[in-house]
Structure formats: C-alpha cells, structure tokens
Design an enzyme around this catalytic site. Structure first.
Site, PDB file in Angstrom:
ATOM      1  N   GLU A  46       0.684  -1.095  -0.017  1.00 43.79           N
ATOM      2  CA  GLU A  46       0.106  -0.060  -0.078  1.00 43.79           C
ATOM      3  C   GLU A  46       0.741   1.266  -0.046  1.00 43.79           C
ATOM      4  O   GLU A  46       0.747   2.381  -0.588  1.00 43.79           O
ATOM      5  CB  GLU A  46      -0.967   0.022   1.376  1.00 43.79           C
ATOM      6  CG  GLU A  46      -1.996  -1.015   1.192  1.00 43.79           C
ATOM      7  CD  GLU A  46      -3.401  -0.673   0.430  1.00 43.79           C
ATOM      8  OE1 GLU A  46      -3.379   0.436  -0.177  1.00 43.79           O
ATOM      9  OE2 GLU A  46      -4.227  -1.237   0.563  1.00 43.79           O
ATOM     10  N   SER A 123      -4.512   4.743   4.662  1.00 45.17           N
ATOM     11  CA  SER A 123      -5.072   4.887   6.022  1.00 45.17           C
ATOM     12  C   SER A 123      -5.231   3.469   6.584  1.00 45.17           C
ATOM     13  O   SER A 123      -5.216   3.315   7.540  1.00 45.17           O
ATOM     14  CB  SER A 123      -6.578   5.396   5.944  1.00 45.17           C
ATOM     15  OG  SER A 123      -7.410   5.001   5.231  1.00 45.17           O
TER      16      SER A 123
END
Length: 199
Positions: A46, A123
C-alpha cells in the site's frame, strides 16, 4: 497564504482525500474492526503504491524499502513530497493517513496490488500500525508527524530545510510480517518505479 485559488480550506478541491477532515476516527475504527487481507506485506505494498503513483506522474522515480531491527518498515521515495497547504497561516497536510482514499476504499473496481488484494489506501497502513511516522520533504519545507493506529499524536514537527524532496513512511505493522522469497518480482507491475531493498 491559503489554498489553491486563494480560498479557505472548505473550498479546496478533493482529489484523493477530503481536505475538510484531518482525522476520520470512524473510518479508522472500521478498518481495525476487520482483518487485513494480505497481512503486513500488503501494508508494505500500500505504501509503495503511493511511491509508484508519484513515479508514474513524474515519468520515473525510486524508492527504498528497509526492514529495521525493531520490526518496523520504512518506504522512502524521491517524489515531490505530500501536498501541504496553508489555511489562515496554519500548515495543513493532505490527510492521507487518517482519512479514506476516495479513489480506492470500498470501491468494487479498485486497483489490485501485486499480492492480488484490492488497494484501499494509506489509512489502512496507519490504522493497523501501533505507530507510524510520516516524514515529508518539499521544495520549500520539511516536517514529520507521528501517528498511533492512524490518529496523529503530534503536530507537524518542522525539520531542517531539505536537500531533496520526497516522502518517508516508517511504520510498525500490528501483525507478523512475512516477506515473499522474491519480493522484487512483486513490483514488476510498476516499471516506472525502481525499488531497492535493505534488510
């Protein structure tokens, strides 16, 4: 100095994240209430995906992935740094760690990362990490900020004027990290990004 166009923060155009909210606690809690598909290695991907975005935008780029003795991982790129603007004289960084990525989170057609799991945004990394430090180097300034499970626990701490630009994200995954036997092959999907590993 204010945001682009001279308007207040509420008028800034949202592209990847909503500038109006610096922390979305409900979003972070939702992430932590479920499993992390792909585990800690997915969290690494990510972060690298953001470096790949920046490299593609600039026609090429580099990043270094380092595995540290304390179990943390850092990803450092040579991009332009995280967008930071001013609202009523106060610096405001794009809330990439503590709010959802509007492009990917819960979108059925979200980009798949090299592990085959959908991209959901930075996040997710922050929410699953007991701590994360975001270091930002832009042409005119540099700062860092620490998070715990996605919630900022410091303000933007100024750093000496940078010699170069880029972003470093160092985080402690809240789960065991299993690195594939050939991690370099995972990044063939991002030919414009050169990835170097330090173990």
């Amino acid at each position: 100095m204010t945001g682009p166009g001279g308007g207040p923060r509420g008028s800034w155009r949202n592209t990847t994240h909503d500038w109006a909210a610096e922390v979305d606690r409900d979003h972070l809690a939702l992430i932590r209430s479920g499993p992390c598909p792909g585990g800690a290695w997915h969290l690494v991907l990510e972060v690298v995906a953001y470096a790949a975005d920046e490299a593609e935008c600039r026609g090429g780029g580099r990043c270094t992935v380092a595995f540290h003795a304390d179990g943390s991982v850092s990803v450092a790129d040579d991009g332009r740094g995280t967008d930071t603007r001013f609202d009523a004289g106060r610096p405001v960084r794009k809330p990439v760690m503590a709010t959802k990525d509007l492009r990917f989170f819960d979108h059925p057609g979200a980009q798949l990362l090299p592990d085959g799991h959908p991209r959901r945004g930075m996040s997710v990394v922050a929410a699953f990490s007991p701590w994360l430090v975001h270091t930002n180097r832009r042409e005119d300034s540099a700062w860092e900020q620490r998070y715990e499970h996605g919630v900022p626990v410091t303000g933007l701490t100024p750093l000496p004027r940078p010699r170069g630009t880029g972003t470093t994200v160092r985080f402690l995954p809240g789960m065991p990290l299993v690195v594939p036997a050939d991690p370099e092959s995972a990044f063939a999907a991002w030919p414009w990004l050169t990835v170097e590993f330090h173990r």
